[in-house]
Design an enzyme around this catalytic site. Structure first.
Site, mmCIF file in Angstrom:
data_model
loop_
_atom_site.group_PDB
_atom_site.id
_atom_site.type_symbol
_atom_site.label_atom_id
_atom_site.label_comp_id
_atom_site.label_asym_id
_atom_site.label_seq_id
_atom_site.Cartn_x
_atom_site.Cartn_y
_atom_site.Cartn_z
ATOM 1 N N LYS A 11 0.864 -1.200 0.000
ATOM 2 C CA LYS A 11 0.000 0.000 0.000
ATOM 3 C C LYS A 11 0.893 1.241 0.000
ATOM 4 O O LYS A 11 2.053 1.195 0.410
ATOM 5 C CB LYS A 11 -0.947 0.027 1.202
ATOM 6 C CG LYS A 11 -0.296 0.058 2.603
ATOM 7 C CD LYS A 11 0.119 1.429 3.094
ATOM 8 C CE LYS A 11 0.878 1.346 4.404
ATOM 9 N NZ LYS A 11 1.648 2.502 4.782
ATOM 10 N N ASP A 135 -3.037 -1.187 9.775
ATOM 11 C CA ASP A 135 -3.227 -1.172 8.316
ATOM 12 C C ASP A 135 -3.871 -2.455 7.786
ATOM 13 O O ASP A 135 -4.230 -2.532 6.616
ATOM 14 C CB ASP A 135 -1.873 -1.026 7.599
ATOM 15 C CG ASP A 135 -1.330 0.390 7.673
ATOM 16 O OD1 ASP A 135 -2.131 1.328 7.875
ATOM 17 O OD2 ASP A 135 -0.106 0.556 7.513
HETATM 18 P P1 ATP Z 1 4.282 -0.618 9.075
HETATM 19 O O1 ATP Z 1 4.068 0.830 8.828
HETATM 20 O O2 ATP Z 1 3.003 -1.406 9.266
HETATM 21 O O3 ATP Z 1 5.362 -0.950 10.067
HETATM 22 P P2 ATP Z 1 6.118 -1.058 6.967
HETATM 23 O O4 ATP Z 1 5.862 -1.244 5.518
HETATM 24 O O5 ATP Z 1 6.869 0.176 7.350
HETATM 25 O O6 ATP Z 1 4.736 -1.152 7.683
HETATM 26 P P3 ATP Z 1 6.801 -3.831 7.218
HETATM 27 O O7 ATP Z 1 7.522 -4.136 5.960
HETATM 28 O O8 ATP Z 1 5.418 -4.332 7.341
HETATM 29 O O9 ATP Z 1 6.867 -2.276 7.538
HETATM 30 O O10 ATP Z 1 7.719 -4.390 8.412
HETATM 31 C C1 ATP Z 1 7.684 -3.870 9.700
HETATM 32 C C2 ATP Z 1 8.366 -4.848 10.673
HETATM 33 O O11 ATP Z 1 7.584 -6.027 10.817
HETATM 34 C C3 ATP Z 1 9.745 -5.287 10.222
HETATM 35 O O12 ATP Z 1 10.669 -4.877 11.203
HETATM 36 C C4 ATP Z 1 9.689 -6.815 10.143
HETATM 37 O O13 ATP Z 1 10.768 -7.438 10.779
HETATM 38 C C5 ATP Z 1 8.376 -7.208 10.822
HETATM 39 N N1 ATP Z 1 7.632 -8.228 10.065
HETATM 40 C C6 ATP Z 1 6.948 -9.244 10.579
HETATM 41 N N2 ATP Z 1 6.363 -9.978 9.626
HETATM 42 C C7 ATP Z 1 6.672 -9.428 8.455
HETATM 43 C C8 ATP Z 1 6.357 -9.757 7.107
HETATM 44 N N3 ATP Z 1 5.585 -10.803 6.778
HETATM 45 N N4 ATP Z 1 6.835 -8.940 6.144
HETATM 46 C C9 ATP Z 1 7.590 -7.861 6.485
HETATM 47 N N5 ATP Z 1 7.932 -7.534 7.731
HETATM 48 C C10 ATP Z 1 7.478 -8.288 8.727
#
Ligand code: ATP
Length: 294
Positions: A11, A135
């Site tokens: 997203k 989210d």
């Molecule tokens: P958010 O704003 O929800 O944190 P983001 O896109 O910034 O989203 P993500 O890529 O979802 O961040 O990852 C956030 C954290 O979640 C990372 O530090 C990661 O280690 C952990 N995590 C747990 N499961 C997953 C997964 N399936 N994919 C990515 N990261 C994950």
């Protein structure tokens, strides 16, 4: 044993206003969300005697810390879903403001409901999703929406059909917690920009979006991650029509009108040290691409 394959879409936030800090530690926000074609690939296999998760591609936790596995376990606890195996091919940049983990969780909820015929229903699935992250309800639904509250009070918006996006992701992970620590809170101008963006999208005036793109987390994230400012400048110089950081960053998105324009921007970003991705808006948060017996 049955299997199902599903693409989990990333997203972007086309706008994000932070209205206030709540007593429960969350922030009250007003945000414009859109799912995009950059995706992870997930395969579910089951029923199994116990849970398992295998990951390939980008590095993510392969234990209980992984949101995909937590989503499965939550369905077991609340809806009696049997354990299954999850194979995750991680392609969405991690901790990048693209909601990759949340999208994996949402896709597992939807995929498992389908695979095991659970008939949970979208409303209940979105409720379960909120227990996994702010989210996740939006990513169960996908498309375009305005999100208020923690981002879970959703009102659907029309999908931005003609848009193309160029994403520039600096190579520094930013946790949401750190992004929000430095947030600018309660700016009247930000709320106005979100309202105007929603009207423009609703009324089919997407061409008016570029100057309305805004994120209250961006300035704060730039203060400890200057690469975000560099990504913004690079995208603008390369010809993006509107530029904004997504979520808590550090990904910066640039809007383009059509594929040729998007590819032109990418070619002008050659040699810069960002991960570059081109994406299109999607209608859903995930898409089932194959299943056993189909
Ligand atoms: P958010 O704003 O929800 O944190 P983001 O896109 O910034 O989203 P993500 O890529 O979802 O961040 O990852 C956030 C954290 O979640 C990372 O530090 C990661 O280690 C952990 N995590 C747990 N499961 C997953 C997964 N399936 N994919 C990515 N990261 C994950």
């Amino acid at each position: 044993m049955k299997w199902l394959e599903i693409e989990a879409y990333a997203k972007v936030n086309l706008g994000l206003a932070v209205l206030s800090r709540r007593s429960d530690g969350y922030h009250e926000i007003d945000t414009v969300l859109h799912t995009i074609s950059l995706s992870d690939r997930i395969r579910l296999e089951g029923p199994m005697r116990s849970w398992s998760l295998e990951t390939t591609g980008l590095e993510v936790p392969s234990d209980e810390g992984n949101l995909a596995l937590r989503a499965g376990r939550k369905l077991e606890e609340l809806e009696g879903c049997p354990p299954f195996r999850i194979r995750l091919e991680k392609r969405i940049p991690v901790a990048a403001g693209l909601g990759g983990g949340s999208s994996d969780a949402a896709a597992v909820l939807r995929g498992a409901e389908e695979l095991f015929g659970l008939e949970v229903g979208r409303r209940r699935l979105e409720e379960i999703a909120l227990g996994l992250g702010s989210d996740v309800p939006f990513l169960v639904r996908g498309g375009a929406a305005r999100g208020r509250g923690r981002g879970e009070r959703l009102s659907d918006l029309p999908v931005l059909e003609g848009a193309w996006l160029v994403l520039a992701t600096p190579r520094t992970a930013v946790s949401s917690a750190k992004g929000y620590e430095h947030a600018r809170i309660g700016l009247t101008r930000s709320e106005r920009l979100i309202r105007l963006s929603c009207s423009a999208i609703r009324e089919g005036r997407a061409g008016e979006l570029p100057p309305l793109l805004h994120n209250d987390l961006e300035a704060g994230v730039v203060s400890f991650c200057p690469d975000v400012a560099a990504a913004r400048a690079a995208l603008s110089e390369a010809g993006a029509r509107g530029v904004v950081m997504s979520g808590s960053g550090p990904t910066v998105l640039g809007l383009a009108r059509g594929e040729e324009e998007a590819r032109g921007i990418v070619s002008r970003l050659k040699g810069r040290d960002f991960e570059i991705n081109v994406a299109r808006p999607t209608r859903g948060g995930s898409r089932i691409t194959g299943r056993s017996g189909a």
